[in-house]
Scaffold this active site. Sequence first.
Site, short mmCIF file in Angstrom:
data_model
loop_
_atom_site.label_atom_id
_atom_site.label_comp_id
_atom_site.label_asym_id
_atom_site.label_seq_id
_atom_site.Cartn_x
_atom_site.Cartn_y
_atom_site.Cartn_z
N GLN A 21 -4.80 -1.35 9.47
CA GLN A 21 -4.70 -2.69 8.90
C GLN A 21 -5.32 -3.71 9.86
O GLN A 21 -4.99 -3.74 11.04
CB GLN A 21 -3.22 -3.02 8.63
CG GLN A 21 -2.99 -4.36 7.98
CD GLN A 21 -3.55 -4.44 6.56
OE1 GLN A 21 -3.42 -3.50 5.77
NE2 GLN A 21 -4.18 -5.55 6.24
N ASP B 49 -11.05 3.07 4.00
CA ASP B 49 -11.48 1.67 3.88
C ASP B 49 -13.01 1.58 3.78
O ASP B 49 -13.54 0.54 3.41
CB ASP B 49 -11.01 0.88 5.12
CG ASP B 49 -9.89 -0.09 4.79
OD1 ASP B 49 -9.70 -0.38 3.59
OD2 ASP B 49 -9.20 -0.54 5.72
N LYS C 131 0.85 -1.21 0.00
CA LYS C 131 0.00 0.00 0.00
C LYS C 131 0.88 1.25 0.00
O LYS C 131 0.63 2.20 -0.75
CB LYS C 131 -0.93 0.00 1.22
CG LYS C 131 -2.10 -0.94 1.07
CD LYS C 131 -2.85 -1.17 2.38
CE LYS C 131 -3.90 -2.26 2.18
NZ LYS C 131 -4.52 -2.71 3.42
#
Length: 300
Positions: A99, A122, A55
Site C-alpha cells: 500500500q 498492482d 481490499k
Amino acid sequence: MAEASIIDGKAFAASLRKSVSRQVATLQELHGITPGLAVILVGEDPASQVYVRNKGRSTVEVGMNSFEHNLPNDIDQETLLALIRQLNNDPLVHGILVQLPLPNQICEDVVLDAINPEKDVDGFHVINAGRLATGGKGLTPCTPRGCLMMLKKWLGDLSGKRALVLGRSNIVGKPMAQLLLRESCTVTIAHSRTRNLADECRRADILVAAVGRPRMVSGDWVKPGATIIDVGINRVPDTRPGAAEGKMRLVGDVDFGSALYVAGAITPVPGGVGPMTIACLLANTITAVCNTAGVDEPEV
Ligand code: NDP
C-alpha cells in the site's frame, strides 16, 4: 437539454466480482488452488488503513485467501524487503501489494521492484510497465484496467477514437494511455505543461481525467457526446444546501454538473472508477495465479 448517461461503476464492479468468484471456484475445483493475496501496510495512515481493510474484505468475499501484514511506520527498508522476498517464495501467495505511500526512509521504487513481477498485482513493477508499453503479456495497473473495461463495455470497439488522457502519472495516466493505444485509439496525453488544454479536451471522443484537481474540467471543455471517465478523487467542503457545517464530500476532476449536459456518458464520483479499482485488483490476482501456476485463466 439531454443529460448524459451515467456509467455505473458500482454495477460494473459487482458484475466483475461475481465473475472473479466463479473463476476462484473453477481454480479450486480443477487445480486445487485457492488464490492468495498479500497486502502490506506500513504505518497507520487512516486512509490507507481503510483501503487495506476494504481490499481484505473484498478478497475474502470472492473466496480468496487474504494475508495482511501491518508494519510499524519506523520500519527499515531491509526488513520490508525481507518480507517481500518471503512472500515472493510463498506458494500460497499469488499476489503481493504494498500500500502506497510509504514513509520517507523507504524508497518506493526499490520496494516495488523487489516484488516478483508475476505476483505484482498492482502492475507497478518496471517489467510490467515495460510489457504494457511493448504489447507483452503482463499485469496492468488496476485503475486504468477498470477504466478500459468500462469504456469497452460502454462503447464497444474503441478503434480510431480520439482519446485524451489528462495526467501522466505512472499509476494512472501513462498506463491508461498505453491501454487506449492498444485499442487503436488516437491518444493524446495532457499534463501541467500542456498548452490550450481546453481545446485539447474539446477534440476528444474519450476523455479520461486523472489530475487530482477538483472539478477542473468544465462542461465547455467537453466535446458534445463524448464519453468521460473521471478518475479524480478530491475531498472538498460540502457547500450543498442543507449540508452540515464543516462536512466534506468527494468530487472528481470533472465538473459533473456542467459536463452532464454536454457529454454522452460520464462516470460519477463517487461510484464510478473507484469501485472498479478493487474489483480489478481481484481480477489481477486471478491473472497472477494463472501465470505463477502455469494454468489457463478460467472462462467467466
Ligand atoms: P498525480 O498527482 O501523480 O498526477 C497528476 C497528473 O496531473 C500529473 O501528470 C500532472 O502533470 C497533472 N496535472 C496536475 N495539475 C494539472 C493542471 N492544472 N493541468 C493539467 N495537468 C495537471 O496523480 P495520480 O495520477 O496518482 O491521481 C490522479 C487523481 O486520480 C487523484 O485525484 C487521485 O486521488 C485519483 N486516483 C483515483 C483512483 C481510483 O481508484 N479512483 C486511483 C488512483 C488515483 P505533471 O506531470 O506535469 O505534473
